[in-house]
Scaffold this motif. Sequence first.
Motif, mmCIF file in Angstrom:
data_model
loop_
_atom_site.group_PDB
_atom_site.id
_atom_site.type_symbol
_atom_site.label_atom_id
_atom_site.label_comp_id
_atom_site.label_asym_id
_atom_site.label_seq_id
_atom_site.Cartn_x
_atom_site.Cartn_y
_atom_site.Cartn_z
ATOM 1 N N GLN A 171 -1.793 20.053 -17.953
ATOM 2 C CA GLN A 171 -1.036 21.066 -18.244
ATOM 3 C C GLN A 171 0.347 20.822 -18.283
ATOM 4 N N LEU A 172 1.245 20.580 -19.515
ATOM 5 C CA LEU A 172 2.437 20.465 -20.033
ATOM 6 C C LEU A 172 3.337 21.575 -19.877
ATOM 7 N N ASN A 173 4.680 21.759 -19.162
ATOM 8 C CA ASN A 173 5.865 22.456 -19.178
ATOM 9 C C ASN A 173 5.902 21.483 -21.074
ATOM 10 N N ARG A 174 5.836 22.694 -22.015
ATOM 11 C CA ARG A 174 5.975 22.472 -23.299
ATOM 12 C C ARG A 174 7.690 21.173 -23.619
ATOM 13 N N VAL A 175 8.236 21.872 -23.263
ATOM 14 C CA VAL A 175 9.770 21.882 -23.642
ATOM 15 C C VAL A 175 10.159 19.911 -22.728
ATOM 16 N N THR A 176 9.860 20.033 -21.542
ATOM 17 C CA THR A 176 10.475 18.844 -20.633
ATOM 18 C C THR A 176 9.002 17.954 -21.135
ATOM 19 N N GLY A 177 7.707 18.273 -21.205
ATOM 20 C CA GLY A 177 6.549 17.421 -20.744
ATOM 21 C C GLY A 177 6.042 17.004 -19.573
ATOM 22 N N ALA A 178 6.837 17.786 -18.432
ATOM 23 C CA ALA A 178 6.638 18.201 -17.321
ATOM 24 C C ALA A 178 5.481 17.981 -16.107
ATOM 25 N N LEU A 179 3.914 17.088 -16.115
ATOM 26 C CA LEU A 179 3.175 18.220 -15.681
ATOM 27 C C LEU A 179 2.743 19.225 -14.767
ATOM 28 N N GLN A 180 2.478 20.061 -14.968
ATOM 29 C CA GLN A 180 2.453 20.985 -13.624
ATOM 30 C C GLN A 180 0.955 21.863 -13.344
ATOM 31 N N ASN A 181 -0.405 21.483 -14.032
ATOM 32 C CA ASN A 181 -1.324 21.183 -13.179
ATOM 33 C C ASN A 181 -2.211 20.349 -13.656
ATOM 34 N N THR A 182 -3.299 20.375 -13.035
ATOM 35 C CA THR A 182 -3.945 19.464 -13.059
ATOM 36 C C THR A 182 -5.353 19.715 -12.720
ATOM 37 N N LEU A 183 -7.350 20.093 -13.469
ATOM 38 C CA LEU A 183 -7.967 20.020 -12.614
ATOM 39 C C LEU A 183 -8.410 19.031 -13.025
ATOM 40 N N ASN A 184 -9.613 18.085 -11.289
ATOM 41 C CA ASN A 184 -9.594 17.274 -11.701
ATOM 42 C C ASN A 184 -11.267 17.470 -12.244
ATOM 43 N N VAL A 185 -12.271 16.747 -13.303
ATOM 44 C CA VAL A 185 -13.204 17.251 -13.834
ATOM 45 C C VAL A 185 -14.482 16.755 -13.227
ATOM 46 N N VAL A 186 -14.342 15.373 -12.537
ATOM 47 C CA VAL A 186 -15.119 14.708 -11.591
ATOM 48 C C VAL A 186 -14.769 14.447 -10.122
ATOM 49 N N PRO A 187 -14.626 14.690 -9.374
ATOM 50 C CA PRO A 187 -14.387 14.563 -7.682
ATOM 51 C C PRO A 187 -12.640 13.460 -8.051
ATOM 52 N N ASN A 188 -11.912 13.262 -6.992
ATOM 53 C CA ASN A 188 -11.750 11.683 -6.901
ATOM 54 C C ASN A 188 -12.430 10.199 -6.507
ATOM 55 N N GLY A 189 -12.196 9.796 -7.232
ATOM 56 C CA GLY A 189 -12.452 8.300 -6.761
ATOM 57 C C GLY A 189 -13.788 8.022 -8.028
ATOM 58 N N CYS A 190 -14.416 8.949 -8.216
ATOM 59 C CA CYS A 190 -15.667 8.630 -9.186
ATOM 60 C C CYS A 190 -15.423 8.605 -11.118
ATOM 61 N N THR A 191 -15.953 8.119 -11.885
ATOM 62 C CA THR A 191 -15.462 8.285 -13.276
ATOM 63 C C THR A 191 -16.753 9.306 -14.098
ATOM 64 N N GLY A 192 -16.820 9.363 -15.526
ATOM 65 C CA GLY A 192 -17.286 10.566 -15.825
ATOM 66 C C GLY A 192 -16.558 11.841 -16.239
ATOM 67 N N GLY A 193 -17.823 12.541 -16.868
ATOM 68 C CA GLY A 193 -17.558 14.480 -16.938
ATOM 69 C C GLY A 193 -16.030 13.844 -18.311
ATOM 70 N N GLY A 194 -15.906 12.500 -19.263
ATOM 71 C CA GLY A 194 -14.753 13.161 -20.373
ATOM 72 C C GLY A 194 -14.393 13.553 -21.183
ATOM 73 N N VAL A 195 -13.358 14.689 -21.915
ATOM 74 C CA VAL A 195 -13.178 15.456 -22.205
ATOM 75 C C VAL A 195 -12.635 14.782 -23.374
ATOM 76 N N TRP A 196 -13.223 14.940 -24.733
ATOM 77 C CA TRP A 196 -13.601 14.310 -25.679
ATOM 78 C C TRP A 196 -13.545 15.297 -27.105
ATOM 79 N N GLY A 197 -13.330 16.730 -26.656
ATOM 80 C CA GLY A 197 -13.510 17.670 -27.521
ATOM 81 C C GLY A 197 -12.010 17.860 -27.098
ATOM 82 N N SER A 198 -11.359 18.722 -28.324
ATOM 83 C CA SER A 198 -9.813 20.285 -28.348
ATOM 84 C C SER A 198 -10.491 21.328 -27.186
ATOM 85 N N PRO A 199 -9.578 21.233 -26.167
ATOM 86 C CA PRO A 199 -9.928 22.566 -25.219
ATOM 87 C C PRO A 199 -9.835 23.951 -26.045
#
Length: 267
Positions: free
Chosen positions: A1-29
């Motif tokens: 989630q980004l601030n629409r004015v500044t682009g600053a990162l506000q929040n992140t959801l990690n789909v997979v645990p840190n250090g893992c790969t997979g769970g790519g999001v390649w459709g639009s939310p």
Amino acid sequence: QLNRVTGALQNTLNVVPNGCTGGGVWGSPTVDAAAGTIYFDTGNPGSCTSGEPLAPAVVEVHASDLSLVGSWAVPPAQQQGDSDFGATPTLFNGVIGGQSQPLVGMVNKNGIFYAFERDALPSGPVWTTQIAIGGGDPPNGQGDIASAAFDGTTLYVGGDATNSCSGSLNALNPSTGAFIWQHCFTDGFVLGGVTGASGGVVAVGEGNNIAVFSAATGASLFTYAGAGTFWGPPTIADGTLYEGDMAGNLYALTVNQTPAARDRRRE
């Protein structure tokens, strides 16, 4: 989630645990503005010793901070060799148990369209419909990633190959997933999403064609052959349909064109 004015990162959801790969999001939310939530779906899991319950899955998060609301993963029995999600979720409404319910749905590459009650993903689908055979190669007609369209009454879903068609456009009852009509293609399939328009029509890119149909009956109203294949959904604005093909052309089609005018617009 980004601030629409500044682009600053506000929040992140990690789909997979840190250090893992997979769970790519390649459709639009997809944003459910009334509920303040976001729906998205994920791709195949990677190698991870702690497990990846959000892949391949449908996920709902709070729009305010991306905190998890709920999720549902495709059961192993319904997964094929490459059975992930690549379509954008579609919001629609249906009647479930005699009550009007807000629903969300999307097609998986296994060819199954899944419909859920919103805010109740862990309960599982309220209905499913097999649209196509499915597979792991969408650009060649094996694996469904086309986003659906809803016109307030009917749900429209494009698909890849079936046992008798190279692809299809399907009108479904939003309450049950039952087919209202199905248009069978013999020379292409729907890779990009379905576009609905006022006037009771739906449009898709199908193989090398832009195709327009009656929303009520599925009857073909218009077909325009392009120079290349169409991988994206059409866009309709101010009475003009726009779509680009994989040969690098952008087409603009309007009603009551003369052939000469149409050729000029194609350039």
